[in-house]
Design a protein around this motif. Structure first.
Motif, PDB file in Angstrom:
ATOM      1  N   PRO A  89       8.403  -2.429   9.580  1.00 24.41           N
ATOM      2  CA  PRO A  89       6.971  -2.239   9.338  1.00 24.41           C
ATOM      3  C   PRO A  89       6.464  -2.990   8.108  1.00 24.41           C
ATOM      4  O   PRO A  89       5.326  -3.453   8.092  1.00 24.41           O
ATOM      5  CB  PRO A  89       6.845  -0.718   9.146  1.00 24.41           C
ATOM      6  N   THR A  90       7.301  -3.109   7.088  1.00 23.43           N
ATOM      7  CA  THR A  90       6.888  -3.843   5.896  1.00 23.43           C
ATOM      8  C   THR A  90       6.844  -5.342   6.159  1.00 23.43           C
ATOM      9  O   THR A  90       5.946  -6.050   5.688  1.00 23.43           O
ATOM     10  CB  THR A  90       7.847  -3.553   4.728  1.00 23.43           C
ATOM     11  N   ALA A  91       7.808  -5.840   6.907  1.00 21.34           N
ATOM     12  CA  ALA A  91       7.869  -7.272   7.178  1.00 21.34           C
ATOM     13  C   ALA A  91       6.817  -7.716   8.188  1.00 21.34           C
ATOM     14  O   ALA A  91       6.354  -8.861   8.124  1.00 21.34           O
ATOM     15  CB  ALA A  91       9.260  -7.638   7.692  1.00 21.34           C
ATOM     16  N   PHE A  92       6.436  -6.832   9.107  1.00 24.24           N
ATOM     17  CA  PHE A  92       5.449  -7.171  10.139  1.00 24.24           C
ATOM     18  C   PHE A  92       4.253  -6.216  10.015  1.00 24.24           C
ATOM     19  O   PHE A  92       4.061  -5.342  10.856  1.00 24.24           O
ATOM     20  CB  PHE A  92       6.065  -7.077  11.529  1.00 24.24           C
ATOM     21  N   GLY A 116       0.775  -1.234   0.000  1.00 25.36           N
ATOM     22  CA  GLY A 116       0.000   0.000   0.000  1.00 25.36           C
ATOM     23  C   GLY A 116       0.804   1.280   0.000  1.00 25.36           C
ATOM     24  O   GLY A 116       0.236   2.364   0.137  1.00 25.36           O
ATOM     25  N   ARG A 117       2.105   1.220  -0.142  1.00 23.46           N
ATOM     26  CA  ARG A 117       2.922   2.429  -0.183  1.00 23.46           C
ATOM     27  C   ARG A 117       3.057   2.921  -1.616  1.00 23.46           C
ATOM     28  O   ARG A 117       3.128   2.115  -2.561  1.00 23.46           O
ATOM     29  CB  ARG A 117       4.316   2.165   0.394  1.00 23.46           C
ATOM     30  N   ASN A 118       3.121   4.214  -1.772  1.00 20.94           N
ATOM     31  CA  ASN A 118       3.259   4.819  -3.094  1.00 20.94           C
ATOM     32  C   ASN A 118       4.724   5.213  -3.310  1.00 20.94           C
ATOM     33  O   ASN A 118       5.263   6.049  -2.577  1.00 20.94           O
ATOM     34  CB  ASN A 118       2.369   6.051  -3.219  1.00 20.94           C
ATOM     35  N   PRO A 119       5.407   4.626  -4.309  1.00 22.10           N
ATOM     36  CA  PRO A 119       6.820   4.971  -4.515  1.00 22.10           C
ATOM     37  C   PRO A 119       7.048   6.428  -4.897  1.00 22.10           C
ATOM     38  O   PRO A 119       8.186   6.908  -4.817  1.00 22.10           O
ATOM     39  CB  PRO A 119       7.249   4.029  -5.650  1.00 22.10           C
TER      40      PRO A 119
END
Length: 632
Positions: free
Chosen positions: A324-327, A296-299
């Motif tokens: 935060p991305t991994a968990f 859900g992050r926008n590059p």
């Protein structure tokens, strides 16, 4: 009259040609390779290990990074090739095939070594040497010869070598059936790197092949030493086309649209901070992972966020986004893999990983091993924690007994009940931790329990005498002294067995822990098996008042105290028992989770940690340093 001729050929060859005349029938016997030979078992174990690890690291993706390698004199060595092309160039090297991989931190040296091992194993024929990737950070060149270290590491990591794994590993090394791929010369302390490289050159025979990885600047500082007869190659930064291809793979209109702001920025500012950051393979890989569509992050924020105007700021932003991305928060898919269904909150995961990063910094090690947790702190920390828990419980139990039942249960009486097990457990934790902090010879490991067990018995006698004010010459103390003879053999066996615990048992951290649970439990059962009939024999021979067994005229808890205390000794003096106490102590303080091995396995599958045999490592040293720095 004709003469029978028999030829015996041994070794590895695809074609054998013999010239000469033959008369009569010609019989050729071909012997299939023994699949159970140690070298074949090792090859299968190494192939399974690094194939699985390469999948976890995402090295088999749709578009692997096209890293360009050049020699030390700036001649092209390999331009954007895959693992097969890299293996081809390695096999084309002149004898003895020695290769040194250099590069900046995060340039893909370890990934290249993993893929090289995987590709060489795919091409390997039975009986040929097995490439084995080992982390060089655990080698101390001052105290251990390279051949001894290699044999020990092979024995530790690959239980398929059998019960005599150390001797078997030595035989494989002597027969040149192992190709060492040593990762991380820079992980050795700076003051010992020159010595390590010199010892490495001394240990290699004239035709011994080897692969070595190191950071570029650290290797160039070793001006007085270099790996003899080796080809030295350096990884170059990624070019713009390689970055574009990696970010857009697999190419779809939706993916292109998401990454278009970043690609436009790279075209407008090819020398800007973002472009410089993405030429680093580590940062490029993190960028693709952090800004995957499912997260859900926008590059585009890499271009629009005003806080990301410098290269250090962008790198810290990407490193901070790993956990935060991994968990991620939120519910997991019902059909998700079992490790993805385990819920670890982001804040807790970050706190636990930061503690582990600081733990490795204090130990000055790259390898996260469960049996080294107790080494981070004072020798008596586990013993003090045990006493700090037991004494308040004794006081609380005494007060509650008085308030609830009206009977005054004295603190001394409670200490009389729990004294011997607690004291002997604390002593075992203190003594075992001290032994594991230093190198102890086999004779010393036998002598120390011969002194320590009687001393522990005397301490326990003092403690258990507090309840009824008995002295050291009371019958119960004499009974204890007589029973020391029964406790000593299991105690000596406990220490000797513990000395072999970090050995050829399992190739994974969880597997090794499961294996190391068996010796102390077996010893505890052995202690109980020895004490029960031994106490019956003493009771029959001596009788009251020197009996161990309960008697209506004497305290009834002595036998139970001895039995429980001896079992506690067998458990607490082992690495497995010390790990359990350390884990519970750290979990109660919030530093680590109660299910530590599950958490580490989860972090490994989520890409935060990587597995190196029976230990874990952080995905990259820069991630470990960032976690330790941010939380400190």
């Amino acid at each position: 009259m004709h003469r029978e001729i028999r030829n015996h050929n041994s070794g590895n060859a695809q074609v054998v040609i013999q010239a000469g005349e033959t008369h009569g029938p010609l019989t050729i016997n071909l012997h299939a390779p023994d699949r159970n030979a140690p070298v074949e078992r090792l090859a299968r174990a190494v192939a399974a290990q690094w194939s699985a690890e390469a999948k976890v690291r995402g090295l088999f993706g749709p578009a692997p990074m096209a890293i360009t390698w050049q020699t030390a004199d700036r001649r092209p060595w390999l331009t954007g090739g895959d693992a097969a092309a890299f293996a081809d160039r390695f096999l084309d090297l002149p004898a003895p095939r020695r290769l040194v991989l250099l590069g900046e931190p995060g340039c893909g040296k370890t990934s290249a070594a993993v893929l090289l091992v995987h590709e060489l194993l795919n091409r390997r024929r039975p009986g040929q040497a097995v490439p084995v990737l080992l982390s060089l950070g655990s080698w101390d060149p001052e105290t251990e010869h390279l051949s001894q270290w290699l044999a020990r590491r092979l024995a530790e990591e690959y239980p398929v070598l059998g019960r005599r794994a150390l001797q078997q590993a030595g035989k494989l090394l002597d027969a040149n059936l192992v190709l060492p791929v040593l990762d991380g010369l820079d992980e050795i302390p700076a003051g010992r790197r020159t010595q390590a490289l010199a010892k490495l050159n001394q240990a290699l025979a004239d035709q011994d092949p080897i692969v070595l990885t190191c950071r570029k600047q650290e290797y160039k500082k070793l001006s007085t030493e270099a790996l003899g007869r080796a080809t030295v190659i350096e990884a170059l930064p990624l070019n713009r086309e390689s970055v574009r291809s990696y970010l857009l793979a697999p190419a779809t209109p939706e993916r292109t649209a998401r990454w278009q702001p970043v690609l436009n920025h790279l075209m407008v500012k090819p020398g800007g901070p973002l472009a410089s950051t993405l030429t680093d393979p580590l940062m490029l890989g993190l960028t693709r992972t952090v800004y995957a569509a499912e997260h859900g992050r926008n590059p585009a924020e890499l271009v629009t966020d005003k806080r990301l105007r410098t290269q250090p700021a962008i790198e810290q932003h990407l490193l901070d986004a790993v956990v935060p991305t991994a968990f991620p928060t939120g519910p997991s898919d019902r059909n998700a893999a079992h490790w993805r269904r385990r819920r670890w909150r982001e804040a807790r995961a970050k706190r636990h990983l930061a503690f582990l990063a600081q733990h490795l910094g204090r130990l000055q090690s790259q390898e996260l091993a469960w049996w080294r947790l107790e080494l981070d702190g004072r020798r008596a920390e586990n013993s003090q924690a045990l006493m700090a828990v037991v004494l308040p419980l004794v006081v609380t139990a005494s007060v509650l007994s008085t308030l609830v039942s009206g009977h005054n249960l004295r603190i001394g009486t409670l200490l009389n009940i729990v004294g011997f097990p607690v004291v002997i457990t604390a002593f075992a934790l203190w003594k075992g931790g001290g032994q594991r902090r230093r190198a102890v010879s086999a004779p010393a490991r036998v002598i120390e329990p011969l002194i320590g067990v009687p001393l522990g018995a005397v301490l326990a006698a003092v403690t258990t005498g507090l309840g009824d004010h008995t002295g050291l010459l009371q019958p119960r103390v004499l009974r204890m002294v007589l029973t020391v003879a029964m406790v000593l053999p299991p105690a000596v066996l406990t220490v000797l067995w513990d000395g072999r615990q970090i050995g050829p048992e399992a190739a994974t951290p969880a597997g090794l822990l499961a294996r190391q649970r068996r010796p102390p439990l077996v010893l505890a059962l052995l202690v109980a098996t020895v004490l029960i009939p031994g106490s019956l024999l003493l009771d029959r021979l001596l009788g009251p008042p020197y009996s161990w067994l309960p008697h209506h005229r004497y305290p009834t808890g002595n036998f139970t105290q001895l039995l429980v205390g001896s079992v506690c000794w067998a458990l607490a003096s082992s690495r497995w028992g010390a790990y359990q106490v350390t884990r519970l102590r750290l979990a109660c303080t919030g530093c680590l989770p109660f299910r530590l091995m599950r958490f580490l396995d989860d972090a490994h599958h989520r890409g935060v940690l990587r597995q190196e045999g029976s230990t874990y490592q952080f995905r990259h040293a820069r991630l470990r340093e960032r976690l330790a720095e941010k939380e400190s």
